[in-house]
Design a protein around this motif. Sequence first.
Motif, PDB file in Angstrom:
ATOM      1  N   THR A 305     -31.982  37.210  37.796  1.00 33.72           N
ATOM      2  CA  THR A 305     -32.760  36.246  38.572  1.00 33.72           C
ATOM      3  C   THR A 305     -34.165  36.779  38.831  1.00 33.72           C
ATOM      4  O   THR A 305     -34.413  37.988  38.745  1.00 33.72           O
ATOM      5  CB  THR A 305     -32.075  35.974  39.922  1.00 33.72           C
ATOM      6  OG1 THR A 305     -32.100  37.178  40.707  1.00 33.72           O
ATOM      7  CG2 THR A 305     -30.636  35.517  39.726  1.00 33.72           C
ATOM      8  N   PRO A 306     -35.117  35.907  39.158  1.00 36.83           N
ATOM      9  CA  PRO A 306     -36.471  36.379  39.466  1.00 36.83           C
ATOM     10  C   PRO A 306     -36.491  37.415  40.591  1.00 36.83           C
ATOM     11  O   PRO A 306     -37.254  38.373  40.544  1.00 36.83           O
ATOM     12  CB  PRO A 306     -37.213  35.100  39.858  1.00 36.83           C
ATOM     13  CG  PRO A 306     -36.485  34.014  39.119  1.00 36.83           C
ATOM     14  CD  PRO A 306     -35.050  34.428  39.120  1.00 36.83           C
ATOM     15  N   GLU A 310     -37.771  41.200  40.405  1.00 34.80           N
ATOM     16  CA  GLU A 310     -38.796  41.682  41.328  1.00 34.80           C
ATOM     17  C   GLU A 310     -38.378  43.004  41.954  1.00 34.80           C
ATOM     18  O   GLU A 310     -39.190  43.936  42.070  1.00 34.80           O
ATOM     19  CB  GLU A 310     -39.022  40.632  42.417  1.00 34.80           C
ATOM     20  CG  GLU A 310     -39.944  41.066  43.529  1.00 34.80           C
ATOM     21  CD  GLU A 310     -41.398  41.121  43.119  1.00 34.80           C
ATOM     22  OE1 GLU A 310     -42.210  41.702  43.881  1.00 34.80           O
ATOM     23  OE2 GLU A 310     -41.735  40.614  42.035  1.00 34.80           O
TER      24      GLU A 310
END
Length: 404
Positions: A305-306, A310
């Motif tokens: 996932t983003p 991150e």
Amino acid sequence: MLRTVFPLLCLTLLTPALMPASDSSLHPHGKKITAGEIHFTLRDAACVGEDFAVECVYRPYRERDVIKHRSLQLLDSLFRSGSGNFINVQREEFHSVRQQIRATDTTAKFTVALRDPDAAHEAYQLASVRIVSSRAGTLEFERWFDAVPALDSGFGFTCTAEALRGAIRPSGLGALPLRGSLPLWPTLRTVDITFASVETPTVQLWDAMAKHHWDGWRQATPQAWPGGRSTVARHIGGPTVWRANDYHAYAPASEPPVARPVPPAGALPGVALEIYWPEGDTLEFPEVRFDQPADMIALPLARLTPRAGELLATSMTLRPGVEHGSLTAAEWDELADIATAPNDVAVTTKMKTTAEGKDVMVIHRGKLREPWLCIFGVEYDEERRSVLTSLVLNPAPWSGPLPE
């Protein structure tokens, strides 16, 4: 011939070459510093009764103050074809002053002069202070600022006109603008800090430097990128290609500031190793090193996932007061929750011990049909943080140039 040469030699002796104030041999401040002393108090930095070393390096801020020793080498120069070096010049670009101090308790106290105490080097001024003790290791004050530095509070200390106070984690000094060293500035007169050392365990999967040409390994010239560099390697006995992405633990002074590392195209930020593995059942990692038991997260790269991406990139970003390559325990738990792997795991890992007693990690291929991400983490700092490393296993062949 002597009548022609000698006047030129005298002119050279009397007229030193002009050098810019930015010359690296001169003091980094570039201006005269008012004479005085800095009083150091380093708490929890020494053992009781320990002898610790303090080394101060002094440099001149002007080229004309550099002490030079010139010697005439006329006869030697006459016999050197094409040489015009009739004078040998030795420059004293710095002068070191060492102190040996015994700690009466765990606090190290000493005083450092801002101007060189040696009369012969009176034009030299303090450029750096290095402290070496068994508890603190090597601690350096050498990042010069023209005025009181405005530093991120994450470093753990505050700077005023005359004082530096607070607590430091030496392993958290790598971020800009310190780049691994503590600050100095012209009006500083008091340093009172507590040494908060944290032992960071090593987490290593692969070592490109251990792959030698005589063992069949070929490596390409390292490719530099903002915040690090990459090395592509392969063994001539198979089609597997390895790309190691090394992230700078300290920002190099020669590079412009980098807010976040930017690895080469195709590399996921934060990933330390990419393996292009088109065939074969197992991969061995003989240079693997986990100082403590490691947890592993594995999932298809497409499911990242983003937010998880991150967090992975954040771990390799230099942050004030934070160890490079680490996350907080809460961030690691968040990453583990986001990256929950499906039941059909495409790869499995296993540790084994060789006959020589060496630990080796082995990755077994399952149904590896797409790139998979593996993240290894080890807790430290009383389980408040985790240090990590990661790799991507790609079943596709390497599409770039091969190292020869």
